[in-house]
Motif scaffolding. Structure first.
Motif, PDB file in Angstrom:
ATOM      1  N   UNK A  33       0.652  -1.636   0.373  1.00 58.54           N
ATOM      2  CA  UNK A  33      -0.115   0.207   0.124  1.00 58.54           C
ATOM      3  C   UNK A  33       0.420   1.119   0.113  1.00 58.54           C
ATOM      4  N   UNK A  34      -0.082   2.420  -0.362  1.00 60.10           N
ATOM      5  CA  UNK A  34       1.101   3.923  -0.617  1.00 60.10           C
ATOM      6  C   UNK A  34       0.274   4.878   0.799  1.00 60.10           C
ATOM      7  N   UNK A  35       1.159   5.304   1.435  1.00 61.49           N
ATOM      8  CA  UNK A  35       0.098   5.938   2.955  1.00 61.49           C
ATOM      9  C   UNK A  35       0.739   6.733   3.091  1.00 61.49           C
ATOM     10  N   UNK A  36      -0.152   7.243   3.117  1.00 64.84           N
ATOM     11  CA  UNK A  36      -0.003   9.717   2.945  1.00 64.84           C
ATOM     12  C   UNK A  36      -0.865   9.647   4.679  1.00 64.84           C
ATOM     13  N   UNK A  37      -0.384  11.241   4.832  1.00 64.69           N
ATOM     14  CA  UNK A  37      -1.570  11.425   6.734  1.00 64.69           C
ATOM     15  C   UNK A  37      -1.640  13.028   6.396  1.00 64.69           C
ATOM     16  N   UNK A  38      -2.441  13.307   7.031  1.00 72.70           N
ATOM     17  CA  UNK A  38      -3.069  14.596   7.351  1.00 72.70           C
ATOM     18  C   UNK A  38      -3.282  14.880   8.617  1.00 72.70           C
ATOM     19  N   UNK A  39      -2.356  15.964   8.382  1.00 72.45           N
ATOM     20  CA  UNK A  39      -2.470  16.513  10.765  1.00 72.45           C
ATOM     21  C   UNK A  39      -1.937  17.899  10.447  1.00 72.45           C
ATOM     22  N   UNK A  40      -3.048  18.642  11.345  1.00 78.89           N
ATOM     23  CA  UNK A  40      -3.520  19.846  11.999  1.00 78.89           C
ATOM     24  C   UNK A  40      -1.764  20.172  12.214  1.00 78.89           C
ATOM     25  N   UNK A  41      -1.298  21.970  11.930  1.00 74.42           N
ATOM     26  CA  UNK A  41      -1.007  22.289  12.369  1.00 74.42           C
ATOM     27  C   UNK A  41      -0.784  22.675  13.498  1.00 74.42           C
ATOM     28  N   UNK A  42      -0.340  22.208  14.688  1.00 76.27           N
ATOM     29  CA  UNK A  42      -0.715  22.258  16.243  1.00 76.27           C
ATOM     30  C   UNK A  42       0.301  22.547  17.125  1.00 76.27           C
ATOM     31  N   UNK A  43       0.557  22.924  17.564  1.00 80.43           N
ATOM     32  CA  UNK A  43       2.125  22.881  19.013  1.00 80.43           C
ATOM     33  C   UNK A  43       2.518  21.323  19.083  1.00 80.43           C
ATOM     34  N   UNK A  44       3.453  21.447  19.363  1.00 83.42           N
ATOM     35  CA  UNK A  44       3.888  20.391  19.063  1.00 83.42           C
ATOM     36  C   UNK A  44       3.045  18.963  18.404  1.00 83.42           C
ATOM     37  N   UNK A  45       3.057  18.967  17.192  1.00 81.51           N
ATOM     38  CA  UNK A  45       2.260  18.279  16.499  1.00 81.51           C
ATOM     39  C   UNK A  45       3.612  17.586  15.681  1.00 81.51           C
ATOM     40  N   UNK A  46       3.582  15.997  15.685  1.00 79.85           N
ATOM     41  CA  UNK A  46       4.749  15.747  14.519  1.00 79.85           C
ATOM     42  C   UNK A  46       4.284  15.499  13.666  1.00 79.85           C
ATOM     43  N   UNK A  47       4.670  15.806  12.214  1.00 74.89           N
ATOM     44  CA  UNK A  47       4.262  16.602  10.724  1.00 74.89           C
ATOM     45  C   UNK A  47       5.773  16.298  10.204  1.00 74.89           C
ATOM     46  N   UNK A  48       6.336  16.927  11.199  1.00 76.79           N
ATOM     47  CA  UNK A  48       8.226  16.813  10.398  1.00 76.79           C
ATOM     48  C   UNK A  48       8.607  15.484  10.920  1.00 76.79           C
TER      49      UNK A  48
END
Length: 361
Positions: A33-48
């Motif tokens: 599978x190909x997997x991607x994520x959608x995350x809000x910009x929040x203090x302490x988010x883990x997007x990076x």
């Protein structure tokens, strides 16, 4: 198969939702599978951190009242988000004509309104839930908790929705598919962790309790204090007094640390299933209201010792409980045996197979 994970982390939400979605993403990747994520910009988010592991991330700029405020309490963490701005932010990120085989939504703040609105982008939708407190419009629902049941979700699901319920579906990394470590007569190594952020500040309480044990010493203690721990300077000063004690903000080898330990002290959250798979005797406290029911049910089943909500557990009470368990090898052996019977570490494979439509899912 193309899958999108809609999940958030922050200093207040914590990191557990992202951690289990990453585990599922890796299991799905193993099926091609190909997997991607959608995350809000929040203090302490883990997007990076998610992106650094090679997963594409859609970063959603969504205004949410009080989301970054320290005054936001645990009850509000479960409050529903305004779903229209969230959907609009996602629409602004996705290329035109995007369609996923699955959208997996792991978020206490999103319900059937968001799921219905996301339908144009997904053939099927799965919700990961623990609370059974809001309506879902999904094709598959996962609740890995011990107290999950069809009756609990009956008011919240449409009849066509399939369910994956219980610890056999616990989303654990591959490193937890291993033999249990024998329970030794003497506790030599302790691991302390209260989640990826420890917003409740319980690591300091555990450290003080361990330092205050009357006539008992634990040779090695590793405190994984969490990113941005509010008591970091005080923790650092106290740990320096014990040369064989170690303080970490984060550990890339957390599973190995746990596998080498004789006792775990921490939260009644996502690491519950990791500890169970390893047969690691545990003292735990709830650091959020949504952890209490499951922790109580597991304690009644003899899987761990649950001390209650963290605000109600003093340093002295925690020290007393630690001392009792250090002296009671039979109790530690019982916790190890019963927890291993509950979790085998293959839950992520089962969930990935269910999403892939494979036999035996």
């Amino acid at each position: 198969m193309n899958v999108l994970m809609r999940v958030d982390a922050s200093t207040l939400i914590g990191s557990g939702h992202v951690a289990r979605c990453l585990t599922l993403a890796k299991a799905l990747q193993g099926l091609g599978a190909q997997v991607s994520f959608a995350c809000r910009r929040l203090a302490g988010d883990l997007s990076a951190q998610i992106a650094a592991q090679g997963w594409p991330v859609y970063r959603l700029a969504v205004e949410a009242p009080d989301d970054g405020a320290q005054a936001r309490n645990a009850a509000n963490i479960e409050a529903l988000l305004p779903w229209q701005p969230d959907i609009a932010a996602l629409a602004g990120q996705l290329p035109p004509g995007t369609c996923f085989d699955w959208i997996v939504v792991d978020h206490y703040g999103l319900d059937r309104h968001w799921e219905v609105a996301a339908r144009p982008w997904a053939a099927q939708i799965m919700a990961i839930d623990d609370l059974a407190n809001r309506a879902h419009e999904v094709d598959l629902l996962l609740d890995q908790n011990f107290n999950a049941s069809t009756q609990r979700y009956a008011p919240w699901l449409e009849g066509r929705c399939r369910t994956l319920l219980g610890p056999e579906y616990a989303l654990l990394r591959e490193e937890f598919e291993r033999d249990a470590r024998p329970v030794r007569q003497v506790v030599e190594r302790v691991v302390v962790n209260f989640g990826g952020m420890d917003a409740a500040g319980q690591t300091l309480k555990a450290l003080q309790a361990l330092m205050g044990l009357a006539g008992q010493q634990v040779t090695q203690v590793t405190f994984v204090a969490g990113l941005s721990n509010p008591h970091w300077a005080e923790l650092q000063a106290l740990v320096e007094q014990r040369p064989q004690w170690q303080l970490l903000a984060y550990s890339a080898d957390f599973g190995q640390l746990m596998a080498a330990a004789d006792l775990f002290i921490g939260a009644a959250g996502g690491t519950t299933w990791e500890r169970a798979a390893l047969g690691l005797p545990t003292l735990c406290m709830a650091v959020a209201a949504n952890q209490q029911d499951n922790a109580q049910a597991l304690a009644a089943a003899g899987v761990h010792r649950y001390l209650g909500p963290c605000a109600q557990v003093s340093v002295a009470a925690l020290a007393e409980a630690i001392g009792e368990l250090l002296a009671n090898v039979e109790a530690r052996q019982r916790y190890a045996r019963l927890s291993r019977q509950l979790v085998d570490g293959r839950g992520a494979r089962r969930v990935a197979a269910a999403l892939g439509g494979l036999p035996g899912s």
